[in-house]
Design an enzyme around this catalytic site. Structure first.
Site, PDB file in Angstrom:
ATOM      1  N   ARG A   1      14.101  11.591 -57.733  1.00  0.00           N
ATOM      2  CA  ARG A   1      13.937  12.375 -56.485  1.00  0.00           C
ATOM      3  C   ARG A   1      12.516  11.552 -56.137  1.00  0.00           C
ATOM      4  O   ARG A   1      12.089  11.975 -54.784  1.00  0.00           O
ATOM      5  CB  ARG A   1      13.897  14.003 -56.299  1.00  0.00           C
ATOM      6  CG  ARG A   1      14.811  14.141 -55.633  1.00  0.00           C
ATOM      7  CD  ARG A   1      14.408  15.777 -55.696  1.00  0.00           C
ATOM      8  NE  ARG A   1      15.110  16.617 -54.290  1.00  0.00           N
ATOM      9  CZ  ARG A   1      16.549  17.061 -54.515  1.00  0.00           C
ATOM     10  NH1 ARG A   1      17.155  17.107 -55.556  1.00  0.00           N
ATOM     11  NH2 ARG A   1      16.663  17.985 -53.205  1.00  0.00           N
TER      12      ARG A   1
ATOM     13  N   ARG B   1      26.344  26.423 -45.823  1.00  0.00           N
ATOM     14  CA  ARG B   1      26.865  26.509 -47.073  1.00  0.00           C
ATOM     15  C   ARG B   1      26.783  27.262 -47.804  1.00  0.00           C
ATOM     16  O   ARG B   1      26.428  28.543 -47.863  1.00  0.00           O
ATOM     17  CB  ARG B   1      26.570  26.083 -47.511  1.00  0.00           C
ATOM     18  CG  ARG B   1      27.061  25.819 -49.844  1.00  0.00           C
ATOM     19  CD  ARG B   1      25.757  24.473 -49.939  1.00  0.00           C
ATOM     20  NE  ARG B   1      24.661  24.702 -50.046  1.00  0.00           N
ATOM     21  CZ  ARG B   1      23.801  23.578 -50.237  1.00  0.00           C
ATOM     22  NH1 ARG B   1      24.215  22.514 -51.004  1.00  0.00           N
ATOM     23  NH2 ARG B   1      22.319  23.634 -49.759  1.00  0.00           N
TER      24      ARG B   1
ATOM     25  N   ARG C   1      13.054  19.976 -46.549  1.00  0.00           N
ATOM     26  CA  ARG C   1      13.187  19.043 -47.584  1.00  0.00           C
ATOM     27  C   ARG C   1      14.008  17.885 -47.171  1.00  0.00           C
ATOM     28  O   ARG C   1      13.928  16.614 -48.264  1.00  0.00           O
ATOM     29  CB  ARG C   1      15.009  20.023 -48.192  1.00  0.00           C
ATOM     30  CG  ARG C   1      14.391  20.955 -49.040  1.00  0.00           C
ATOM     31  CD  ARG C   1      15.446  21.982 -49.097  1.00  0.00           C
ATOM     32  NE  ARG C   1      16.852  22.007 -48.843  1.00  0.00           N
ATOM     33  CZ  ARG C   1      17.892  22.661 -49.168  1.00  0.00           C
ATOM     34  NH1 ARG C   1      17.794  23.962 -48.851  1.00  0.00           N
ATOM     35  NH2 ARG C   1      18.810  22.132 -49.417  1.00  0.00           N
TER      36      ARG C   1
HETATM   37  P1  AP5 Z   1      18.910  20.682 -54.748  1.00  0.00           P
HETATM   38  O1  AP5 Z   1      19.729  21.600 -55.307  1.00  0.00           O
HETATM   39  O2  AP5 Z   1      19.677  19.506 -55.473  1.00  0.00           O
HETATM   40  O3  AP5 Z   1      19.009  20.417 -53.391  1.00  0.00           O
HETATM   41  P2  AP5 Z   1      19.477  19.228 -51.992  1.00  0.00           P
HETATM   42  O4  AP5 Z   1      18.262  18.161 -53.155  1.00  0.00           O
HETATM   43  O5  AP5 Z   1      18.673  19.545 -51.298  1.00  0.00           O
HETATM   44  O6  AP5 Z   1      20.307  19.273 -52.144  1.00  0.00           O
HETATM   45  P3  AP5 Z   1      21.359  20.306 -52.107  1.00  0.00           P
HETATM   46  O7  AP5 Z   1      22.691  20.806 -52.909  1.00  0.00           O
HETATM   47  O8  AP5 Z   1      21.562  20.848 -50.853  1.00  0.00           O
HETATM   48  O9  AP5 Z   1      23.069  19.546 -50.959  1.00  0.00           O
HETATM   49  P4  AP5 Z   1      24.327  18.791 -51.144  1.00  0.00           P
HETATM   50  O10 AP5 Z   1      24.180  17.180 -51.537  1.00  0.00           O
HETATM   51  O11 AP5 Z   1      24.486  19.100 -53.263  1.00  0.00           O
HETATM   52  O12 AP5 Z   1      25.620  19.360 -50.669  1.00  0.00           O
HETATM   53  P5  AP5 Z   1      26.572  19.748 -50.868  1.00  0.00           P
HETATM   54  O13 AP5 Z   1      27.593  19.502 -52.076  1.00  0.00           O
HETATM   55  O14 AP5 Z   1      26.543  21.960 -51.203  1.00  0.00           O
HETATM   56  O15 AP5 Z   1      18.009  21.287 -54.593  1.00  0.00           O
HETATM   57  C1  AP5 Z   1      16.784  22.418 -54.635  1.00  0.00           C
HETATM   58  C2  AP5 Z   1      15.086  21.844 -54.530  1.00  0.00           C
HETATM   59  O16 AP5 Z   1      15.324  21.336 -56.471  1.00  0.00           O
HETATM   60  C3  AP5 Z   1      14.843  21.008 -53.577  1.00  0.00           C
HETATM   61  O17 AP5 Z   1      14.407  20.944 -52.196  1.00  0.00           O
HETATM   62  C4  AP5 Z   1      13.444  20.877 -54.876  1.00  0.00           C
HETATM   63  O18 AP5 Z   1      12.223  21.980 -55.306  1.00  0.00           O
HETATM   64  C5  AP5 Z   1      14.240  21.181 -56.632  1.00  0.00           C
HETATM   65  N1  AP5 Z   1      14.701  19.787 -57.111  1.00  0.00           N
HETATM   66  C6  AP5 Z   1      16.154  20.037 -57.211  1.00  0.00           C
HETATM   67  N2  AP5 Z   1      15.693  19.155 -57.702  1.00  0.00           N
HETATM   68  C7  AP5 Z   1      14.221  18.240 -57.894  1.00  0.00           C
HETATM   69  C8  AP5 Z   1      13.878  17.114 -58.477  1.00  0.00           C
HETATM   70  N3  AP5 Z   1      14.691  15.880 -59.033  1.00  0.00           N
HETATM   71  N4  AP5 Z   1      12.392  16.942 -58.085  1.00  0.00           N
HETATM   72  C9  AP5 Z   1      11.571  17.965 -57.822  1.00  0.00           C
HETATM   73  N5  AP5 Z   1      12.112  19.221 -57.135  1.00  0.00           N
HETATM   74  C10 AP5 Z   1      13.303  19.189 -57.573  1.00  0.00           C
HETATM   75  O19 AP5 Z   1      27.037  20.148 -49.082  1.00  0.00           O
HETATM   76  C11 AP5 Z   1      26.447  20.764 -48.585  1.00  0.00           C
HETATM   77  C12 AP5 Z   1      27.639  21.470 -47.491  1.00  0.00           C
HETATM   78  O20 AP5 Z   1      28.685  20.601 -46.821  1.00  0.00           O
HETATM   79  C13 AP5 Z   1      28.089  22.601 -48.455  1.00  0.00           C
HETATM   80  O21 AP5 Z   1      28.731  23.786 -47.504  1.00  0.00           O
HETATM   81  C14 AP5 Z   1      30.269  21.505 -48.772  1.00  0.00           C
HETATM   82  O22 AP5 Z   1      31.339  22.442 -48.544  1.00  0.00           O
HETATM   83  C15 AP5 Z   1      29.515  21.122 -47.630  1.00  0.00           C
HETATM   84  N6  AP5 Z   1      30.251  19.709 -47.220  1.00  0.00           N
HETATM   85  C16 AP5 Z   1      29.841  18.702 -48.054  1.00  0.00           C
HETATM   86  N7  AP5 Z   1      30.913  17.702 -48.212  1.00  0.00           N
HETATM   87  C17 AP5 Z   1      31.733  17.887 -47.530  1.00  0.00           C
HETATM   88  C18 AP5 Z   1      32.161  16.658 -46.061  1.00  0.00           C
HETATM   89  N8  AP5 Z   1      32.029  15.580 -46.410  1.00  0.00           N
HETATM   90  N9  AP5 Z   1      32.329  17.129 -45.274  1.00  0.00           N
HETATM   91  C19 AP5 Z   1      31.726  18.357 -43.952  1.00  0.00           C
HETATM   92  N10 AP5 Z   1      31.319  19.731 -44.935  1.00  0.00           N
HETATM   93  C20 AP5 Z   1      30.986  18.779 -46.264  1.00  0.00           C
HETATM   94 MG    MG Z   2      23.200  20.828 -54.400  1.00  0.00          MG
END
Ligand code: AP5
Ligand code: MG
Length: 214
Positions: A88, A127, A172
């Site tokens: 990231r 979600r 974020r």
């Molecule tokens: P992290 O858990 O990685 O969260 P994020 O990057 O904000 O991503 P999300 O998990 O929110 O989204 P996603 O892309 O996985 O989407 P999802 O598939 O769930 O990080 C959380 C925190 O941890 C960070 O803020 C930071 O503090 C820390 N952190 C983590 N890694 C770090 C790093 N490398 N360095 C520093 N800090 C770090 O989908 C979302 C929703 O949409 C779901 O409900 C799903 O059902 C729906 N959905 C998915 N695809 C579709 C589609 N095609 N159409 C319709 N709905 C959909």
């Molecule tokens: Mg995720």
């Protein structure tokens, strides 16, 4: 295969990783999931990370790169890795190259999930996940087939992430724009970036990813 799934919060990284694990036996290495597990277990890393995560800011490079290092070292050499939410920052991208090399691996592909930023708040605030197995759902886009029952393990307990509120999501997204998006050009120079329309239906996104990996 060692691949990165790259995209802003809510792009579908976790959803698509779960599909790749099921279809191809790859392993998902999600630093977000690892950090949430550390918070739940109350480890020193978890205690340090919790407040930062609740604000939607990035945890230190050292912490997340150590988590990836430990988890990758424990994997069988012939199992593919999906990096979900890592790297990231530019420093993490450098760490990943070194960690992969140390394990006799190299990066094959960076798959960018292209999404419309306006849709992401709705995705994230809708979600929820199974409290037992972690399967991901969405209130309207991806609910369980039978209301209140997990499709995968049939549990009836669900949970929502504490950082899935509108204010934290905005932070974020800003962190992604300022620190994560700038790592893409480096991968583009290496000729390993593929783009997928992350606004398509979940199954269509999965097919597009499979076509890239075939
Ligand atoms: P992290 O858990 O990685 O969260 P994020 O990057 O904000 O991503 P999300 O998990 O929110 O989204 P996603 O892309 O996985 O989407 P999802 O598939 O769930 O990080 C959380 C925190 O941890 C960070 O803020 C930071 O503090 C820390 N952190 C983590 N890694 C770090 C790093 N490398 N360095 C520093 N800090 C770090 O989908 C979302 C929703 O949409 C779901 O409900 C799903 O059902 C729906 N959905 C998915 N695809 C579709 C589609 N095609 N159409 C319709 N709905 C959909
Ligand atoms: Mg995720």
């Amino acid at each position: 295969m060692n691949i990165i799934l790259l995209g802003p919060p809510g792009a579908g990284k976790g959803t698509q990783s779960a599909g790749l694990v099921e279809r191809h036996g790859m392993k998902q290495l999600s630093t977000g999931d690892m950090l949430r597990a550390a918070v739940k277990a109350g480890t020193p890393v978890g205690l340090q990370a919790k407040a930062v995560m609740d604000r939607g800011e990035l945890v230190s490079d050292e912490i997340v790169s150590n988590l990836i290092d430990e988890n990758l070292a424990a994997m069988p050499a012939d199992q593919g890795a999906i990096f979900d939410g890592y790297p990231r920052t530019a420093a993490q991208a450098g760490d990943l190259d070194r960690i992969l090399a140390k394990n006799g691996r190299s990066l094959d592909r960076v798959i960018e999930l292209e999404v419309n930023v306006d849709a992401l708040v709705e995705r994230i605030t809708g979600r929820f996940s199974c409290a037992n197995c972690g399967a991901l759902y969405h209130d309207t886009a991806n609910p369980p087939a039978k209301e209140g029952v997990c499709d995968v393990c049939h549990s009836t307990e669900f949970k929502r992430r504490p950082d899935d509120n509108e204010e934290t999501v905005r932070t974020r997204m800003e962190e992604y724009r300022a620190k994560t998006a700038p790592i893409l050009p480096g991968y583009e120079e290496r000729g390993i970036v593929s783009r997928v329309d992350g606004m398509a239906e979940i199954a269509e996104v999965a097919s597009a990813i499979d076509a890239i990996l075939a």
